[in-house]
Design an enzyme around this catalytic site. Structure first.
Site, PDB file in Angstrom:
ATOM      1  N   SER A 100       5.499  75.262  61.787  1.00 56.78           N
ATOM      2  CA  SER A 100       4.477  75.793  60.877  1.00 56.78           C
ATOM      3  C   SER A 100       3.075  75.798  61.457  1.00 56.78           C
ATOM      4  CB  SER A 100       4.485  74.999  59.565  1.00 56.78           C
ATOM      5  OG  SER A 100       5.671  75.283  58.841  1.00 56.78           O
ATOM      6  N   THR A 101       2.787  74.969  62.465  1.00 49.87           N
ATOM      7  CA  THR A 101       1.449  75.009  63.061  1.00 49.87           C
ATOM      8  C   THR A 101       1.187  76.345  63.744  1.00 49.87           C
ATOM      9  OG1 THR A 101       2.253  73.972  65.106  1.00 49.87           O
ATOM     10  CG2 THR A 101       1.378  72.506  63.402  1.00 49.87           C
TER      11      THR A 101
END
Length: 464
Positions: free
Chosen positions: A294-295
């Site tokens: 998700s980063t």
């Protein structure tokens, strides 16, 4: 046939002329050698007679950005032998062996070698000052105690993967010790003397001292306080989670300066021989590759905003908890989904299906161009050895599923240094900076700054 007196005189005259010419040529040649080439030949002769005892230059110190010294030198004497000057090899070996922790046989073998100067290894290298004085007190002919240096790291394993370490001859092997070895090491000096063909000291000759030129001091971008904090947190995380490895990078997003970088497992540079080589040869923050997850959505979001593919406040998206792409079902982390939401809420909720929609709006060519512009798929160029590239899909291999998974950070492989550099560009006004750890070089004697590293802008990736 009788030769006349006139003919004899003429022949003697010409013989005399030839001898005079030869003598004149010899005189001219002798004058040329003595006057024209005299200084050069004398220097060559002296050079062939001269023997050198090396004196090591002091390796430059390494400090953090606030002047805290992280690596410096300790004077450690080294014992050398000049074999032809040793009068009683057996007695010399017997006297030295117990002081050097070597056998008499090994010392005798070293000091009887047919060499001009021999290092007595391993026991004679980097000995204590007390032991050096004991050897000097013996006054053994042909045995010399020369000055050497040993690297010392006062904070143990702090910043080990950045600093690296030196080998037995003070040569840099890893980290900045290796990367900047030529600047840190300086130029060695020597004490030289004149000897005859047998290596014996020439009577009446004097010693010549060439002073060593110390290496430059290196100031790093890291902050010792920040470095200490992140290493403490890594140790606690490793213990609490029983992890195999962990890493941290702290970077100034406006300059690319690395303020702290650490990895676990760690090691102590001064005792690197006690650790597995994989620990000190792999600087995880620049070497390890991983799936960012998700980063990575920050990159997709930045590209969609720059290309005006989304209005975060007014565009809406319905999340049933999954999305079907190319026959594959890609799920949201929240079972049942988030329902109807704005794209600002898609970002806040880190909703996978919502980011798949952003990736589809961008298309593979545009999304992957932004990914490359943010620095993924190529080395950042940080001034440390061992950096990896990471892995991206090749554009012809990107289908609907690959586009969808890439948009929320799965199926791609990045390095931690790439990730922090890219995210910094996303929040610093769109500027991608080259990360670096060497901040400045100073002259050890004068304290004068010789050179300083300025922030290097790679490219403008997105608008502010």
């Amino acid at each position: 046939m009788k030769v006349s007196k006139f003919t004899v005189r003429r022949r003697l005259f010409w013989l005399l002329m030839v001898l005079c010419l030869l003598f004149a040529a010899l005189a001219v040649r002798l004058a040329y050698v003595q006057i024209g080439k005299g200084a050069e030949l004398s220097a060559k002769a002296e050079d062939s007679w001269r023997r050198n005892i090396p004196y090591s230059a002091k390796r430059g110190e390494i400090s953090d950005r606030n002047g805290n010294v992280l690596a410096y030198n300790i004077t450690t004497p080294t014992v050398m032998a000049i074999p032809v000057q040793i009068k009683n090899p057996e007695q010399t070996a017997k006297s030295l062996a117990p002081l050097l922790g070597m056998t008499e046989e090994s010392v005798l073998k070293s000091i009887t070698k047919r060499q001009s100067i021999v290092r007595l290894q391993p026991g004679g290298r980097k000995i204590t000052m007390e032991k050096a004085q004991q050897i000097r007190d013996l006054a053994l002919p042909g045995i010399v105690v020369a000055e050497d240096n040993k690297r010392y790291y006062p904070f143990g394993g702090l910043a080990a993967h950045i600093l690296g370490f030196t080998g037995g001859y003070n040569q840099g092997l890893t980290g900045v010790e290796s990367k900047y070895d030529s600047l840190l090491s300086g130029m060695n000096g020597s004490v030289s003397y004149l000897s005859d063909a047998g290596g014996r000291l020439m009577p009446g000759s004097s010693e010549k001292y060439v002073e060593p030129k110390d290496g430059l001091n290196l100031t790093l971008t890291i902050d010792k306080t920040i470095q200490s904090i992140i290493e403490r947190e890594l140790d606690q995380a490793m213990d609490r989670l029983q992890a195999d490895s962990a890493l941290t990078i702290a970077m100034n997003p406006k300059t690319g300066e690395i303020l702290g970088m650490a990895a676990r497992p760690g090691y102590e540079p001064g005792a690197y021989q006690e650790y597995d080589s994989a620990v000190y040869n792999r600087n995880l923050p620049i070497w390890m590759t991983y799936e960012p997850g998700s980063t990575f959505k920050i990159i997709t979001l930045a590209a969609a905003l720059e290309e005006k593919k989304v209005d975060l406040l007014n565009d809406r998206f319905f999340d049933p908890g999954y999305v079907k792409v190319g026959g594959a079902t890609l799920r949201c982390w929240k079972k049942g989904g988030h329902g109807s939401q704005t794209f600002l809420q898609v970002v806040e909720n880190s909703c996978n299906p919502g980011f798949v929609a952003l990736g589809q709006r961008l298309g593979k060519e545009t999304l992957f161009q932004y990914i490359k512009n943010f620095g993924f798929g190529s080395k950042t160029g940080i001034d440390l050895n061992g950096e990896e590239n990471g892995i991206l899909f090749k554009l012809p291999q990107v289908g609907p599923v690959e586009l969808a998974t890439t948009s929320f950070g799965q199926g791609v492989s990045v390095t931690p240094i790439q990730q922090i550099t890219a995210v910094s560009a996303a929040i610093n006004g769109g500027k991608l900076f080259k990360p670096f750890v060497a901040k400045a070089w100073t002259n050890a004697e004068t304290g004068e700054v010789v050179s300083e590293t300025k922030p290097q802008l790679v490219r403008q990736v997105i608008s502010e």
